[in-house]
Every structure is written in C-alpha cells, then in structure tokens.
Design an enzyme around this catalytic site. Sequence first.
Site, PDB file in Angstrom:
ATOM      1  N   SER A 115       0.817  -1.191   0.000  1.00  0.00           N
ATOM      2  CA  SER A 115       0.000   0.000   0.000  1.00  0.00           C
ATOM      3  C   SER A 115       0.866   1.263   0.000  1.00  0.00           C
ATOM      4  O   SER A 115       1.723   1.424  -0.866  1.00  0.00           O
ATOM      5  CB  SER A 115      -0.966  -0.034   1.193  1.00  0.00           C
ATOM      6  OG  SER A 115      -1.957   0.932   1.068  1.00  0.00           O
ATOM      7  N   ASP A 163      -7.879  -5.929  -6.179  1.00  0.00           N
ATOM      8  CA  ASP A 163      -7.804  -4.686  -5.409  1.00  0.00           C
ATOM      9  C   ASP A 163      -8.204  -3.522  -6.302  1.00  0.00           C
ATOM     10  O   ASP A 163      -7.651  -3.346  -7.387  1.00  0.00           O
ATOM     11  CB  ASP A 163      -6.367  -4.489  -4.899  1.00  0.00           C
ATOM     12  CG  ASP A 163      -6.162  -3.141  -4.225  1.00  0.00           C
ATOM     13  OD1 ASP A 163      -7.142  -2.599  -3.669  1.00  0.00           O
ATOM     14  OD2 ASP A 163      -5.020  -2.637  -4.242  1.00  0.00           O
ATOM     15  N   HIS A 180      -6.175  -6.239  -1.733  1.00  0.00           N
ATOM     16  CA  HIS A 180      -5.125  -5.254  -1.445  1.00  0.00           C
ATOM     17  C   HIS A 180      -4.006  -5.824  -0.573  1.00  0.00           C
ATOM     18  O   HIS A 180      -2.832  -5.657  -0.885  1.00  0.00           O
ATOM     19  CB  HIS A 180      -5.766  -4.045  -0.758  1.00  0.00           C
ATOM     20  CG  HIS A 180      -4.857  -2.877  -0.597  1.00  0.00           C
ATOM     21  ND1 HIS A 180      -4.346  -2.183  -1.663  1.00  0.00           N
ATOM     22  CD2 HIS A 180      -4.367  -2.277   0.515  1.00  0.00           C
ATOM     23  CE1 HIS A 180      -3.587  -1.196  -1.222  1.00  0.00           C
ATOM     24  NE2 HIS A 180      -3.576  -1.236   0.089  1.00  0.00           N
TER      25      HIS A 180
END
Length: 439
Positions: free
Chosen positions: A154, A360, A412
């Site tokens: 991320s 994601d 994700h």
Amino acid sequence: MDLVPKVTSFLTLVFIALSSLEPVVCIRHWQLSSQPLVDEHLVTNLPGQPDVSFKHYAGYLTVNEQSGRALFYWFYEATTHPDKKPLVLWLNGEANMLFLESPVGVGFSYSNTTSDYNILGDEFTANDAYAFLHKWFLLFPSYRSRAFYIAGESYAGKYVPELAELINDKNNDTSRYIDLKGILLGNPETSDAEDWRGMVDYAWSHAIISDETHKIIRQSCNFDSNDPWSNDDCAEAVDELLKQYKEIDIYSLYTSVCIGDSASSDDKFTQIMFTRSSKMMPRIMGGYDPCLDEYAKAFYNRPDVQKALHVSDGHHLKNWSICNTKIFVEWLESRPSVLPIYKKLITAGLRIWVYSGDTDGRVPVLSTRYSLSSLGLPITKAWRPWYHKKEVSGWFQEYEGLTFATFRGAGHAVPLFKPSDSLAFFSAFLLGESLPSVR
C-alpha cells in the site's frame, strides 16, 4: 485525494532474515551490554494466544531524545534456525519478524512533543525509521551484519523505496552500514498520476463505473497537474467513482463487507454506512475476514495485552486504533512519484520485486503496470503464469533490475487472501530464485 491510509497502524511487519555471517567482536560486547533491556522486552505470555516455541519481544525504542519520540516494535524470532535467516523490514514465514508502528501518532508509537504531529510526512517518517533501525541493531546486535531486505504494501510503496534510498545514501558511513540487498512491494502507491489513471481504468473495466463516467474522467482529468480537482467535471466524475466504491470493499472487489453493529472504518474517504443488523457476520477461519479490523482493535486495547506488550502497566491504557484519520488528513509531505528512486536502486544493484493482488480496486494492478511501464525497462523474460501447488497463482514478467508478479484472486493485502502462495513467493524473493513457471 489520496485514499490509501498513509498511517495505517496495523502492527507493520518487519521480517528479519539472517545469514550465517559471524558477528564481529565489538558487536558481541554490545550484545552483552544490551541484554538487560532485551530481557525486559521479552513477551512471556500473550493473553488469549497459544504458547509458542519461539521467542518474541515487544517495547519502545526512542528515536529522538529531545522531543521524546518513541516507536513501538514487536519482534519475533524464526521458529527454526533464527541465526541463519535473512533480514527483511516489512513496513505495513520463514524469517524472524519485527512489527513496527510508524510514524509516531499511530498505534502505540508516540511523541512527547505535540508539534511533531504537525510536521509528519514521508521524509520525517523515513528518518525516524532509519533511526529506529540503528537503535534496534544496538538492542539486537547480532543482526547488524546480516543481509537486510525491506518490504511493505500500500502506502509503503513510498515508505519502502524512500527508506531504502536513505540507507543506500548513508551506507558510505561504514560505522552505520546496513547490508541492504533488496525491496519487495505489494499493491504499492508508486506514481500519483499513474495510480489514478490505473484506478479509473480498473473501475471501468470491472464494471464499477459507467462508460459515461469513465469518458468524463478521461477527458476532463489531468492527473499530471498539481490540482486535477480544479476541473469541476473531473471532480464530480471522480466523486461518482468513489460513491460506487462505497457500496463494496474497494480493497477486495469480490468479497463481502463487514456488516454488523460494530462495523466501522476510520478511512474518511472509503467509510461506508452499513445497515444495522442483529446478526454479526461469522468469522472466516483460514481466509479473508472483512471484520478483521474490529478484532484487532478490540485485542490491542485489552489491558492484559498492552501489559504483555510492555506499552502500559495494565491500568493506564493507550488507545490503539487501526488508522489515525487526523494524521492522514494533515500529512505534510508526500512524493508524487518514487520512480526516480526505483531507477537509483536498480543502478545500485538491489533486488526489486513488485506484486499486485488483482482484485484490489484501490491500488489496482493497472496502476502498477502503468507505473512500471513508464520506467521503460528491457524485458528479460516474457509474461507467463507462475504456479503454487500445481495451480496458477498469477502471472509475472522479469525486467532488467525488477520482477513484477500478480496474485490471482487476491485483494489489497495479498497475504490475507493467499497466505500459502505469499509464503512461496516471499521465499523465492529471499532466495533470489525465479518463480516456478511449470506445474
């Protein structure tokens, strides 16, 4: 309009992989002198969790004495042969693991100087993480000379390269040398403009937004500008995209959302108002659980857990939360792109692997492909599937200085969805081996 929480405080992983190098004599001396503090940080019993055969440690290390900034860490030794495993810092298996909550103001990490919270940004965070590493090496000196890797997902797509660049630049000082070998990045924010273009195209290609909304964004949004939101048509169309994503989990398109009285989110951009329900979604053992955030928050705010982790005396508690929205909103400085750092680290000869869970929507596979494509790296091995347990885990391609891979059906946070595949992938990264391309 950056959606990924820069300050996610889920105890961020640092995997420590050790080589068989013998520590020098002066390091042994440091080890003896730091032993009392090491013993104080030993976690002897973690409430609600089973007994384990390996040692783990938790506590604070001060990264700035003047302001009283301290970062919380949690270090796990490997279950077998911890003195023969490599060192990997995972900022967001078969290795020793250290969790780091960074920057100050998230999780248990703190500063005694309130003005510190007003100047948080990428550079500030990298400098504190670098200071933490050297303090940690003093506490665990046998790790200083080991092969070191940094990994994260991320927004760590920016944290990791920035910290790697700092280490690389400061390694000219042999007294503070860290044997950095490579970085591993998952669904990483990389280049703001390419990340946005990828997010928009992915939402359209996966039927989240209409043809009309996609066309308006493509025609009216200039993501390369300093303020793409000054165009009203662009801003309204992007708002429509975010509105549609509020109906599902943007981080995992095809799994359920957490529904129940305790469901909540601190992410102001993706917060969803759920219908109140008398029935809580059951926990999903061994797979992705959309209510994981709530379980973590409840666990780390238990008095006995905080006492066991040496962050409180069990009476004066600290408030642990998944994200600090105030810091998120007031984040002072963020590099628009870390692609120049990629080029620098490739030139330095570091191993760089990038991977994407392909379900994601927040930092989708298209964002990463657009970013990496702009590097213009020569392809050394063409696009092909990689396998785990005779099944296709995803696809990958090798470039000069970089490997990119996808995880089929993962959101994700890839390890939550594909733990076994992730471990095989992580092991290949550490060993410097190509992913298996035959069943």
